[in-house]
Each structure stands twice: as structure tokens, then as C-alpha cells.
Motif scaffolding. Structure first.
Motif, PDB file in Angstrom:
ATOM      1  N   GLY A 219       8.454  -1.758  -2.535  1.00 21.37           N
ATOM      2  CA  GLY A 219       7.305  -2.285  -1.817  1.00 21.37           C
ATOM      3  C   GLY A 219       7.238  -3.799  -1.872  1.00 21.37           C
ATOM      4  N   VAL A 220       7.494  -4.368  -3.035  1.00 21.20           N
ATOM      5  CA  VAL A 220       7.476  -5.826  -3.194  1.00 21.20           C
ATOM      6  C   VAL A 220       8.560  -6.464  -2.330  1.00 21.20           C
ATOM      7  N   LEU A 221       9.765  -5.854  -2.327  1.00 22.01           N
ATOM      8  CA  LEU A 221      10.877  -6.383  -1.543  1.00 22.01           C
ATOM      9  C   LEU A 221      10.570  -6.321  -0.046  1.00 22.01           C
TER      10      LEU A 221
ATOM     11  N   TYR B  76       0.824  -1.200   0.000  1.00 22.05           N
ATOM     12  CA  TYR B  76       0.000   0.000   0.000  1.00 22.05           C
ATOM     13  C   TYR B  76       0.863   1.256   0.000  1.00 22.05           C
ATOM     14  N   TYR B  77       1.911   1.223   0.814  1.00 24.70           N
ATOM     15  CA  TYR B  77       2.697   2.425   1.070  1.00 24.70           C
ATOM     16  C   TYR B  77       3.650   2.750  -0.085  1.00 24.70           C
ATOM     17  N   PHE B  78       4.216   1.741  -0.706  1.00 24.68           N
ATOM     18  CA  PHE B  78       5.193   1.958  -1.770  1.00 24.68           C
ATOM     19  C   PHE B  78       4.709   1.494  -3.141  1.00 24.68           C
ATOM     20  N   THR B  79       4.279   0.229  -3.225  1.00 22.68           N
ATOM     21  CA  THR B  79       3.995  -0.354  -4.531  1.00 22.68           C
ATOM     22  C   THR B  79       2.820   0.331  -5.226  1.00 22.68           C
ATOM     23  N   ALA B  80       1.717   0.538  -4.503  1.00 19.01           N
ATOM     24  CA  ALA B  80       0.540   1.164  -5.132  1.00 19.01           C
ATOM     25  C   ALA B  80       0.857   2.567  -5.663  1.00 19.01           C
ATOM     26  N   PRO B  81       1.453   3.476  -4.850  1.00 17.51           N
ATOM     27  CA  PRO B  81       1.814   4.795  -5.399  1.00 17.51           C
ATOM     28  C   PRO B  81       2.856   4.690  -6.519  1.00 17.51           C
ATOM     29  N   GLY B  82       3.788   3.718  -6.382  1.00 20.01           N
ATOM     30  CA  GLY B  82       4.803   3.546  -7.415  1.00 20.01           C
ATOM     31  C   GLY B  82       4.202   3.160  -8.755  1.00 20.01           C
ATOM     32  N   VAL B  83       3.223   2.266  -8.717  1.00 19.77           N
ATOM     33  CA  VAL B  83       2.561   1.856  -9.959  1.00 19.77           C
ATOM     34  C   VAL B  83       1.834   3.049 -10.589  1.00 19.77           C
ATOM     35  N   LEU B  84       1.211   3.891  -9.752  1.00 20.53           N
ATOM     36  CA  LEU B  84       0.524   5.070 -10.278  1.00 20.53           C
ATOM     37  C   LEU B  84       1.507   6.035 -10.945  1.00 20.53           C
TER      38      LEU B  84
ATOM     39  N   MET C 248      10.160  -9.285   2.796  1.00 21.70           N
ATOM     40  CA  MET C 248      10.957  -9.299   4.025  1.00 21.70           C
ATOM     41  C   MET C 248      10.066  -9.350   5.262  1.00 21.70           C
ATOM     42  N   SER C 249       8.971  -8.574   5.265  1.00 25.36           N
ATOM     43  CA  SER C 249       8.079  -8.570   6.420  1.00 25.36           C
ATOM     44  C   SER C 249       7.379  -9.910   6.572  1.00 25.36           C
ATOM     45  N   ALA C 250       7.065 -10.566   5.442  1.00 26.12           N
ATOM     46  CA  ALA C 250       6.433 -11.890   5.516  1.00 26.12           C
ATOM     47  C   ALA C 250       7.385 -12.891   6.134  1.00 26.12           C
ATOM     48  N   VAL C 251       8.663 -12.829   5.737  1.00 26.32           N
ATOM     49  CA  VAL C 251       9.671 -13.726   6.314  1.00 26.32           C
ATOM     50  C   VAL C 251       9.844 -13.455   7.804  1.00 26.32           C
ATOM     51  N   ALA C 252       9.837 -12.150   8.185  1.00 21.27           N
ATOM     52  CA  ALA C 252      10.001 -11.769   9.586  1.00 21.27           C
ATOM     53  C   ALA C 252       8.845 -12.300  10.430  1.00 21.27           C
TER      54      ALA C 252
END
Length: 324
Positions: free
Chosen positions: A308-310, A255-263, A314-318
């Protein structure tokens, strides 16, 4: 710093025979109310006395008060735990949840200690947990209608904070900043209790959402004429919003990075297609400024989307590591 448990001769569990006949109903479950308090000597005594009619015990966490909050709460019959220094509402709730578990609580209720909440709403709040179809209940001012008593500036700020909290938690909650809630005691280890201020309300919803708790809402009433906060409403709202966005940045980077980045990337690509069309159709050359803007949008957008994807990976692994 160590916490000091003050029980005193007046601090005790309310026995069944001492309860009002219509206060708690016939539920055999232990209901413990946790009241974080900071310099609330004016209201804490009456709140404790009223709350004891609807619960088995009341725990007051005196979070570094400089007044007589702890002494008055003890005399009113509460179990009092004193933080020697002010640690914030998150730490106070953490202490309170642990103490409630030690007292054998089946259901933990959190309330503000300034008199905004009505203790008579407690039976309604805990009913979904007692009936077995919820593990957390959120008291909402806006469940069936917009509270007309809510000042306009509060409604505006509330809408912004609700939207940010929904992004972070994935929950459709109508009152994300409510401090009047009920929890099954089995959920106490779900919550981080990291936020110092009122952002703890949003943080707990985020934790509940990620843990998949069964959550429902019930309507409550709130008094605004007793709001004793000394902080500017704008400053308070911005502080909560910043904390929520920081939480979104770590826990929901898509939400924070990927969505704005795609826009941004899409905007740059659209500009590029338009430039190529004008060049091929009418022979219009590329202007330096718009061309640089197009390149920047594509580069920045691509970088944000990949970041955002990266971070999401990382958060999923954490989270998996913590669960293990």
C-alpha cells in the motif's frame, strides 16, 4: 465511432423572452442541461420540454438507442448527439460536457432522462454556483431526512455505496449515487469519464475530491415509479461497488492495502505475545496450527502494508506527472 450532431429546425437556445417568468430567475449565466439517454423514447420528450423552462439549452446524448429517443428529443427542442453504439454513461457525459462548453455554458446540469428527477429543482441546484460558493452541487435525497419513499433494499445498498465512495473521495456526501448534479463549466476537465455504468457517479465524486472542488448538496425529490432499469438492483449495486473498490485500490491504496495489512500484522503480533506469555508463565508449548496462523498473519500483513505504501508513492508520482 463518430458522433453525429443533430440540431434540426426545432433545436435552439431558449431566449429570455420565451422563458417562464419565474422559471430561471434573473441569472445571466448560461445553464445547459445534459441528458444521457438510452432507449428512453417514452419519457424523453416530456423531460426535454419541462427542462427547457429552467435552462438555456438541453443536450440529449443518445447513447446507441435502438428506439426513437433521438428523433423525439429533437422534436421536443433538444440539441441531440448520437453515439452510433452504446458507450456507457461516462462516455455520454463526456460528450455532453464537451458539447455544453461549445454552446457557451457557464453551468452544466446533469439529469437522468427516465423522469425520476424533477426539472423544477434546477434553480435550487444551480443557486450555490451562481452565488459563488460552490463549483459542484450534488442533488441529495437524504440531506435532511431519510427518504421514506426509498425501498429498504435501496437504502441498504445506498449506505454501502456511500461508505465506499467516501473512502475513495474523502467527501462527506449523503447521496453518492445521485445523477442530478450541477457543475461550473470550468470543472469539465477535472473528470475522467471512464466508468461505463452508474459507477460514473462515484467516479466523478472521487475526481472532484482529489481536485479540491468546492462541493455542496441541496435536497431533491425522486420518483421511483418510473425507474426503467432492466438490471437487477443487487447486480447493479455489486457492479458499482466493484468499480468503486477498484478505484480505491488505485487511488487510495493506503485504505485498500495498508490499513487491512496493519490490522492483520497487529493480529499476528498479538497472537505471538499471547503465545510467549503462556509459554513463560505456565510452560505451555506452541501448537502447530495457531503458530502457523500467527506467522501467516504477520507475513501477509507486512506485505500488504508495504504494498500500500509503495502504490501510494507511485500514484502520487503519476498524478504529479499528469499535472505537469
Amino acid at each position: 465511432m463518430n458522433n453525429e450532431l443533430l440540431t434540426g429546425k426545432n433545436a435552439r437556445l431558449t431566449t429570455k423572452n420565451e422563458e417562464s417568468p419565474d422559471a430561471r430567475g434573473t441569472s445571466p449565466q448560461n445553464i445547459t442541461v445534459v441528458l444521457p439517454a438510452y432507449n428512453e423514447e417514452v419519457s424523453i420528450g416530456s423531460i426535454v420540454l419541462l427542462t427547457r423552462h429552467y435552462s438555456d439549452s438541453v443536450i440529449v446524448i443518445d447513447d446507441g438507442s435502438s428506439d426513437r429517443t433521438a428523433r423525439i428529443a429533437e422534436k421536443a427542442g433538444a440539441h441531440v448527439i448520437v453515439h452510433e453504439a452504446n458507450k456507457g454513461k461516462g462516455a455520454a457525459l463526456k460528450t455532453g460536457f464537451a458539447a455544453a462548453a461549445d454552446l457557451g455554458a457557464d453551468i452544466i446540469v446533469t439529469m437522468d432522462s427516465d423522469g425520476q428527477h424533477n426539472p423544477s429543482d434546477i434553480p435550487k441546484l444551480v443557486a450555490p454556483i451562481i452565488d459563488g460558493y460552490a463549483e459542484m452541487v450534488n442533488g441529495s435525497r437524504y440531506l435532511t431526512h431519510q427518504d421514506k419513499n426509498t425501498p429498504i433494499y435501496r437504502r441498504f445498498g445506498q449506505t454501502i455505496l456511500d461508505t465506499a465512495t467516501k473512502m475513495n473521495s474523502g467527501l462527506k456526501i449523503t447521496d453518492s449515487q445521485s445523477g442530478f448534479r450541477a457543475f461550473s463549466a470550468s470543472t469539465k476537465n477535472v473528470f475522467r469519464f471512464k466508468a461505463r455504468g452508474m459507477a460514473i457517479e462515484s467516479e466523478m465524486l472521487a475526481d472532484a475530491g482529489r481536485s479540491g472542488l468546492r462541493i455542496t448538496e441541496v435536497e431533491i425529490g425522486v420518483r421511483y415509479d418510473v425507474d426503467g432499469s432492466t438490471m437487477s438492483p443487487i447486480k447493479h449495486g455489486l457492479g458499482v461497488l466493484v468499480m468503486v473498490l477498484k478505484d480505491v485500490e488505485f487511488n487510495r491504496p493506503l485504505y485498500y492495502f495498508t490499513a487491512p495489512g496493519v490490522l492483520l500484522w497487529g493480529g499476528g503480533l498479538t497472537m505471538g505475545v499471547s503465545f510467549l506469555h503462556n509459554y513463560n508463565a505456565v510452560g505451555q508449548g506452541l501448537n502447530f496450527g495457531p503458530t502457523i496462523l500467527m506467522i501467516l498473519l504477520i507475513i501477509v500483513g507486512t506485505f500488504m502494508a508495504l504494498t500500500g505504501v509503495l502504490l501510494h508513492s507511485m500514484s502520487a508520482v503519476a498524478r504529479k506527472t499528469e499535472a505537469a
